[in-house]
Design a protein around this motif. Structure first.
Motif, short mmCIF file in Angstrom:
data_model
loop_
_atom_site.label_atom_id
_atom_site.label_comp_id
_atom_site.label_asym_id
_atom_site.label_seq_id
_atom_site.Cartn_x
_atom_site.Cartn_y
_atom_site.Cartn_z
N THR A 190 -11.23 -5.95 3.02
CA THR A 190 -10.76 -6.67 1.84
C THR A 190 -9.24 -6.60 1.76
OG1 THR A 190 -12.76 -6.05 0.62
CG2 THR A 190 -10.93 -6.88 -0.68
N ASN A 191 -8.63 -7.76 1.46
CA ASN A 191 -7.20 -7.85 1.17
C ASN A 191 -7.03 -8.38 -0.25
OD1 ASN A 191 -5.30 -7.45 3.73
ND2 ASN A 191 -7.20 -8.43 4.44
N ALA A 192 -6.21 -7.70 -1.04
CA ALA A 192 -5.99 -8.12 -2.43
C ALA A 192 -4.53 -7.95 -2.79
CB ALA A 192 -6.87 -7.30 -3.37
N LEU A 223 -4.33 -3.32 -0.57
CA LEU A 223 -3.81 -3.88 -1.81
C LEU A 223 -2.29 -3.98 -1.72
CD1 LEU A 223 -4.34 -4.85 -4.72
CD2 LEU A 223 -4.16 -2.46 -5.46
N THR A 224 -1.77 -5.19 -1.95
CA THR A 224 -0.33 -5.45 -1.95
C THR A 224 0.17 -5.46 -3.39
OG1 THR A 224 -0.48 -6.73 0.09
CG2 THR A 224 1.46 -7.07 -1.29
N PHE A 225 1.28 -4.74 -3.65
CA PHE A 225 1.85 -4.61 -4.99
C PHE A 225 3.09 -5.50 -5.11
CE2 PHE A 225 -0.65 -0.88 -4.24
CZ PHE A 225 -1.14 -0.48 -5.47
N THR A 226 3.11 -6.39 -6.10
CA THR A 226 4.19 -7.36 -6.22
C THR A 226 5.25 -6.98 -7.25
OG1 THR A 226 2.94 -8.66 -7.85
CG2 THR A 226 2.66 -9.23 -5.52
N HIS A 227 5.03 -5.94 -8.03
CA HIS A 227 5.98 -5.54 -9.06
C HIS A 227 6.22 -4.02 -9.00
CE1 HIS A 227 5.06 -9.52 -10.60
NE2 HIS A 227 6.06 -9.42 -11.46
N ALA A 228 7.45 -3.63 -9.32
CA ALA A 228 7.80 -2.21 -9.32
C ALA A 228 7.10 -1.49 -10.47
CB ALA A 228 9.32 -2.05 -9.45
N GLY A 229 6.85 -0.21 -10.26
CA GLY A 229 6.23 0.59 -11.30
C GLY A 229 5.53 1.80 -10.71
N THR A 230 5.06 2.65 -11.59
CA THR A 230 4.26 3.81 -11.20
C THR A 230 2.84 3.57 -11.69
OG1 THR A 230 6.14 5.32 -11.29
CG2 THR A 230 3.94 6.30 -11.43
#
Length: 400
Positions: free
Chosen positions: A346-348, A375-382
């Protein structure tokens, strides 16, 4: 399965020898209360144990056995009865090879006992997930008629705790007049892989004290914990339990682990527990066990077990099913002849907002197939996340 069953036989023989050696006497005894751990709890590592501790408890008529679910969320039941005894008696007589492929008659007898969880979509089987006490006959799939829990006589056909919650206790009182003998119990999820015995002995024969039998169970638990420890150390470094095996891809995280030589337990941690990636970067979780990758959960969706307003126990769909992206994909046939195969199924992509759930992955079968969730993260954060199956299985992804 072979190793787990063989170890169970060895433990049973040793425990029986100790108990027989310490249990002799010639007078009646006052009623006592004995304790059996369902699963186990390791203060130093988040682990699930597919076992009861002690596996064998020796009692008299009138005594009570308190089963204490002390695990970290792995589903279990305590189930006894005349439907259980012949299945486990027959299974114990099989060779290890036969246990891998039991005869049709044994499989048919096993099917009279409901499975706790469905083999696919659906709710928990209600006769298994909720307390059920039948004097005769086999349970169906629907909830059994409600009745007060009777003392256990050894003659009931189905005597079931239901799906035990964490730290829930299930007390089995051994009725006066219960015939001396061996009465099996099992988990309706893990079946023949998680069993134990209550041995009722004649009243004039002494049994080891409750504290002695508890100590024996604790010793058995500690032994399993010790065998798992090298895998715990490896997992926390992001390494698989098999030396020399390399996990593919950038930023891999193991979701769970275990040991090839410890079939009755697993480690329910993410390893490494935290990962730091750039915006637009990805993390791939490889599933060693039945787990989910779940962000921004609430009490309504953080546990696969749910209690309805009427008190009945069910599966909780929001904790089980994908949300915000695709769930478990279909694995291709493993390439090559490698004994260990990692495959991203799975790619998300996620922007870090709202509830996000991979859904529970259940098709991994290490080491021949270890499924990956990327899982690819598009926004900065914790971003903190959990597994909805196992309590206290937590991790953190720092993006940016």
């Amino acid at each position: 399965m072979f190793q787990a069953m063989w170890k169970s036989v060895v433990v049973l023989l040793v425990a029986t020898a100790v108990l027989v050696a310490t249990g002799c006497g010639g007078k009646k005894h006052a009623a006592q209360t004995f304790s059996v751990l369902v699963d186990g709890h390791n203060n130093a590592a988040n682990e699930s144990f597919i076992a009861y501790f002690p596996k064998v408890v020796r009692v008299h008529q009138g005594d009570s056995v308190v089963f204490d679910q002390v695990g970290v969320g792995e589903p279990h039941t305590v189930t006894l009865g005349t439907l259980v005894d012949p299945v486990l008696n027959a299974f114990e007589k099989l060779t290890p090879q036969q246990q891998q492929n039991p005869p049709k008659a044994l499989l048919a007898a096993d099917r009279k006992l409901p499975f706790l969880l469905p083999q696919g979509p659906g709710d928990a089987t209600q006769s298994a997930a909720n307390p059920c006490f039948l004097d005769a006959g086999a349970p169906g799939k629907t909830q059994c008629a409600k009745r007060s829990q009777p003392a256990f006589t050894g003659k009931q056909s189905f005597y079931n705790s239901g799906w035990l919650n964490r730290n829930q206790k299930f007390t089995v009182q051994i009725a006066k007049g219960t015939a001396p003998g061996t009465y099996h119990f099992m988990c309706l999820l893990h079946r023949e892989g998680m069993t134990g015995k209550i041995v009722v002995v004649p009243d004039k024969t002494a049994v080891p004290s409750p504290s002695t039998q508890t100590a024996a169970g604790n010793s058995q638990l500690a032994s399993v914990e010790s065998k798992l420890q090298p895998a715990v150390v490896a997992l926390r470094k992001g390494q698989p339990p098999i030396p020399g095996v390399k996990i593919p891809g950038a930023n891999p995280v193991l979701a769970g682990s275990g040991s090839p030589s410890v079939m009755e337990a697993e480690i329910d941690e993410f390893g490494p527990k935290s990962a730091h990636i750039p915006v637009g970067g990805s993390v791939t979780w490889y599933m060693l066990g039945v787990h989910s990758i779940t962000f921004n959960s609430t009490p309504a969706n953080n546990d696969i077990r749910k209690v309805a307003p009427d008190g009945t126990v069910h599966l909780n769909p929001p904790a089980l099913t994908p949300k915000g992206g695709p769930g478990e994909g279909k694995a291709a046939k493993p390439k090559g002849k490698s004994p260990v195969n990692f495959e991203v199924v799975t790619n998300a992509t996620w922007n870090g907002k709202g509830f996000f759930n991979s859904g529970v992955f259940a098709n991994s079968s290490p080491p021949s197939l270890i499924e990956g969730y990327k899982l690819t993260f598009t926004h900065a954060g914790t971003y903190k996340y959990i597994c909805t199956v196992h309590d206290d299985m937590k991790g953190t992804i720092v993006v940016g």
